[in-house]
Design a protein around this motif. Structure first.
Motif, mmCIF file in Angstrom:
data_model
loop_
_atom_site.group_PDB
_atom_site.id
_atom_site.type_symbol
_atom_site.label_atom_id
_atom_site.label_comp_id
_atom_site.label_asym_id
_atom_site.label_seq_id
_atom_site.Cartn_x
_atom_site.Cartn_y
_atom_site.Cartn_z
ATOM 1 N N GLY A 178 12.776 -1.868 129.017
ATOM 2 C CA GLY A 178 13.352 -1.595 130.326
ATOM 3 C C GLY A 178 14.253 -2.701 130.823
ATOM 4 O O GLY A 178 15.175 -2.458 131.615
ATOM 5 N N MET A 179 14.023 -3.924 130.396
ATOM 6 C CA MET A 179 14.842 -5.056 130.836
ATOM 7 C C MET A 179 16.203 -5.088 130.152
ATOM 8 O O MET A 179 17.141 -5.714 130.647
ATOM 9 C CB MET A 179 14.108 -6.373 130.551
ATOM 10 C CG MET A 179 12.879 -6.621 131.395
ATOM 11 S SD MET A 179 12.070 -8.188 130.969
ATOM 12 C CE MET A 179 13.390 -9.359 131.270
ATOM 13 N N TYR A 180 16.306 -4.422 128.998
ATOM 14 C CA TYR A 180 17.513 -4.556 128.186
ATOM 15 C C TYR A 180 18.373 -3.291 128.141
ATOM 16 O O TYR A 180 19.467 -3.322 127.581
ATOM 17 C CB TYR A 180 17.132 -4.951 126.755
ATOM 18 C CG TYR A 180 16.623 -6.362 126.646
ATOM 19 C CD1 TYR A 180 17.485 -7.425 126.415
ATOM 20 C CD2 TYR A 180 15.265 -6.642 126.776
ATOM 21 C CE1 TYR A 180 17.016 -8.729 126.308
ATOM 22 C CE2 TYR A 180 14.788 -7.937 126.666
ATOM 23 C CZ TYR A 180 15.665 -8.972 126.438
ATOM 24 O OH TYR A 180 15.201 -10.264 126.337
ATOM 25 N N GLY A 181 17.879 -2.189 128.682
ATOM 26 C CA GLY A 181 18.683 -0.974 128.645
ATOM 27 C C GLY A 181 18.065 0.160 127.869
ATOM 28 O O GLY A 181 18.751 1.121 127.521
ATOM 29 N N ASP A 182 16.778 0.032 127.551
ATOM 30 C CA ASP A 182 16.025 1.113 126.908
ATOM 31 C C ASP A 182 16.634 1.515 125.557
ATOM 32 O O ASP A 182 17.095 0.674 124.818
ATOM 33 C CB ASP A 182 15.893 2.303 127.856
ATOM 34 C CG ASP A 182 15.063 1.968 129.083
ATOM 35 O OD1 ASP A 182 14.087 1.227 128.932
ATOM 36 O OD2 ASP A 182 15.405 2.425 130.185
ATOM 37 N N GLU A 183 16.673 2.809 125.277
ATOM 38 C CA GLU A 183 17.033 3.257 123.931
ATOM 39 C C GLU A 183 18.469 2.908 123.563
ATOM 40 O O GLU A 183 18.769 2.654 122.385
ATOM 41 C CB GLU A 183 16.803 4.762 123.789
ATOM 42 C CG GLU A 183 16.988 5.258 122.366
ATOM 43 C CD GLU A 183 16.519 6.686 122.147
ATOM 44 O OE1 GLU A 183 16.539 7.131 120.992
ATOM 45 O OE2 GLU A 183 16.121 7.351 123.129
ATOM 46 N N VAL A 184 19.361 2.892 124.538
ATOM 47 C CA VAL A 184 20.753 2.544 124.238
ATOM 48 C C VAL A 184 20.830 1.147 123.628
ATOM 49 O O VAL A 184 21.530 0.915 122.630
ATOM 50 C CB VAL A 184 21.633 2.623 125.502
ATOM 51 C CG1 VAL A 184 23.026 2.058 125.224
ATOM 52 C CG2 VAL A 184 21.741 4.066 125.983
ATOM 53 N N ALA A 185 20.098 0.203 124.209
ATOM 54 C CA ALA A 185 20.100 -1.167 123.689
ATOM 55 C C ALA A 185 19.516 -1.219 122.284
ATOM 56 O O ALA A 185 20.029 -1.930 121.405
ATOM 57 C CB ALA A 185 19.307 -2.077 124.625
ATOM 58 N N LEU A 186 18.445 -0.471 122.053
ATOM 59 C CA LEU A 186 17.839 -0.462 120.717
ATOM 60 C C LEU A 186 18.795 0.116 119.682
ATOM 61 O O LEU A 186 18.935 -0.419 118.580
ATOM 62 C CB LEU A 186 16.537 0.336 120.746
ATOM 63 C CG LEU A 186 15.345 -0.384 121.380
ATOM 64 C CD1 LEU A 186 14.210 0.585 121.668
ATOM 65 C CD2 LEU A 186 14.862 -1.504 120.453
ATOM 66 N N ARG A 187 19.460 1.200 120.033
ATOM 67 C CA ARG A 187 20.383 1.819 119.080
ATOM 68 C C ARG A 187 21.529 0.865 118.736
ATOM 69 O O ARG A 187 21.956 0.781 117.574
ATOM 70 C CB ARG A 187 20.928 3.126 119.651
ATOM 71 C CG ARG A 187 19.883 4.222 119.722
ATOM 72 C CD ARG A 187 20.384 5.472 120.402
ATOM 73 N NE ARG A 187 21.421 6.149 119.618
ATOM 74 C CZ ARG A 187 21.916 7.345 119.947
ATOM 75 N NH1 ARG A 187 21.479 7.977 121.025
ATOM 76 N NH2 ARG A 187 22.841 7.895 119.195
ATOM 77 N N LEU A 188 22.029 0.150 119.735
ATOM 78 C CA LEU A 188 23.143 -0.764 119.485
ATOM 79 C C LEU A 188 22.731 -1.925 118.589
ATOM 80 O O LEU A 188 23.435 -2.256 117.623
ATOM 81 C CB LEU A 188 23.682 -1.294 120.820
ATOM 82 C CG LEU A 188 24.517 -0.321 121.649
ATOM 83 C CD1 LEU A 188 24.822 -0.914 123.013
ATOM 84 C CD2 LEU A 188 25.808 0.042 120.911
ATOM 85 N N VAL A 189 21.598 -2.553 118.891
ATOM 86 C CA VAL A 189 21.222 -3.726 118.112
ATOM 87 C C VAL A 189 20.790 -3.330 116.703
ATOM 88 O O VAL A 189 21.048 -4.054 115.730
ATOM 89 C CB VAL A 189 20.127 -4.545 118.841
ATOM 90 C CG1 VAL A 189 18.774 -3.857 118.791
ATOM 91 C CG2 VAL A 189 20.026 -5.958 118.260
ATOM 92 N N VAL A 190 20.155 -2.165 116.548
ATOM 93 C CA VAL A 190 19.803 -1.685 115.210
ATOM 94 C C VAL A 190 21.070 -1.412 114.407
ATOM 95 O O VAL A 190 21.171 -1.785 113.227
ATOM 96 C CB VAL A 190 18.924 -0.420 115.308
ATOM 97 C CG1 VAL A 190 18.850 0.301 113.964
ATOM 98 C CG2 VAL A 190 17.521 -0.795 115.772
ATOM 99 N N ASP A 191 22.052 -0.777 115.034
ATOM 100 C CA ASP A 191 23.316 -0.497 114.362
ATOM 101 C C ASP A 191 23.998 -1.787 113.920
ATOM 102 O O ASP A 191 24.494 -1.898 112.789
ATOM 103 C CB ASP A 191 24.219 0.295 115.302
ATOM 104 C CG ASP A 191 25.559 0.629 114.669
ATOM 105 O OD1 ASP A 191 25.574 1.424 113.717
ATOM 106 O OD2 ASP A 191 26.582 0.091 115.134
ATOM 107 N N HIS A 192 24.000 -2.786 114.792
ATOM 108 C CA HIS A 192 24.644 -4.059 114.458
ATOM 109 C C HIS A 192 23.903 -4.778 113.332
ATOM 110 O O HIS A 192 24.542 -5.357 112.437
ATOM 111 C CB HIS A 192 24.700 -4.956 115.699
ATOM 112 C CG HIS A 192 25.627 -4.449 116.755
ATOM 113 N ND1 HIS A 192 25.626 -4.933 118.047
ATOM 114 C CD2 HIS A 192 26.594 -3.498 116.718
ATOM 115 C CE1 HIS A 192 26.545 -4.304 118.753
ATOM 116 N NE2 HIS A 192 27.141 -3.424 117.966
#
Length: 225
Positions: A29-43
């Motif tokens: 919740g502090m980082y942007g939820d699933e959008v943040a996870l998808r971005l960092v996993v992609d990177h």
């Protein structure tokens, strides 16, 4: 005086991104939820030279019923209340991170501990439980998805050293029941267990709900006690 910038090398970039994955998993919740996870996993997959692996993982989730047009969050929409889905979504991404060797668990269960947990969790979770009950019965989790504040929901994940074994995840909720006036702080002093999820099976079949979890499922017509 002009200074020369020193760029991070590949190993440093990958290590940094792995650390970011673990931070976001624990406090989505502090980082942007699933959008943040998808971005960092992609990177991170790009940095490892495996951008194709993300498409393959989405396909695997979709085959299991865990991936929708709204990502993982959509698969939880009629299973758990809205205010505990963020941490639950993170727990699914943690499965992928564990298989790829990215996850930094706070505790790794021995083979015997994991086998006992996996063998008893469904039966144990068929009754109403709370956060303290889970930790008392199974010990400190490998990963706490969500903060330590007992007034908020969270998920507790347990993993073994074998990345091929799926985590066992306990989904906990706190807040105001659907259909009631919102209040703060919530009526419960600690989160209530809604469900345990385990096995790399069809997504919906991997859940065992407590009585409270069944009452709080979105769209239920059963009265909330």
């Amino acid at each position: 005086m002009q200074t020369t910038s020193v760029l991070a090398n590949g190993d440093e970039i990958r290590a940094y991104l792995k650390d970011q994955v673990n931070l976001i998993l624990r406090r989505p919740g502090m980082y942007g939820d699933e959008v943040a996870l998808r971005l960092v996993v992609d990177h991170l997959l790009f940095a490892q030279g495996r951008p194709d692996a993300w498409i393959g993982q989405q396909r695997h989730w979709e085959e299991r019923g865990a991936w929708t047009s709204r990502g993982i969050a959509g698969a939880f929409s009629d299973l758990l209340p809205r205010n505990c889905r963020s941490d639950s979504v993170a727990s699914v991404y943690a499965e992928f991170a564990h298989r790829r060797g990215w996850l930094h668990p706070d505790r790794v269960l021995t083979t015997d501990e994991y086998d006992v947990l996996r063998g008893t969790a469904r039966r144990w979770a068929s009754r109403d439980r709370v956060w303290a009950d889970v930790v008392t019965e199974f010990g400190t989790p490998s990963v706490l998805f969500g903060g330590t504040n007992p007034l908020y929901g969270k998920a507790l994940g347990y993993v073994s050293a074998d990345p091929g074994e799926p985590p066992v995840v306990f989904h906990l909720w706190n807040g105001s029941a659907p259909g009631t006036a919102s209040s703060w702080p919530p009526d419960h002093t600690e989160p209530l267990l809604l469900a345990v999820r385990c096995d790399d099976a069809p997504f919906r079949e991997s859940f065992t709900f407590t009585p409270t979890g069944r009452r709080l499922r979105p769209g239920t017509t059963e009265p909330v006690l």
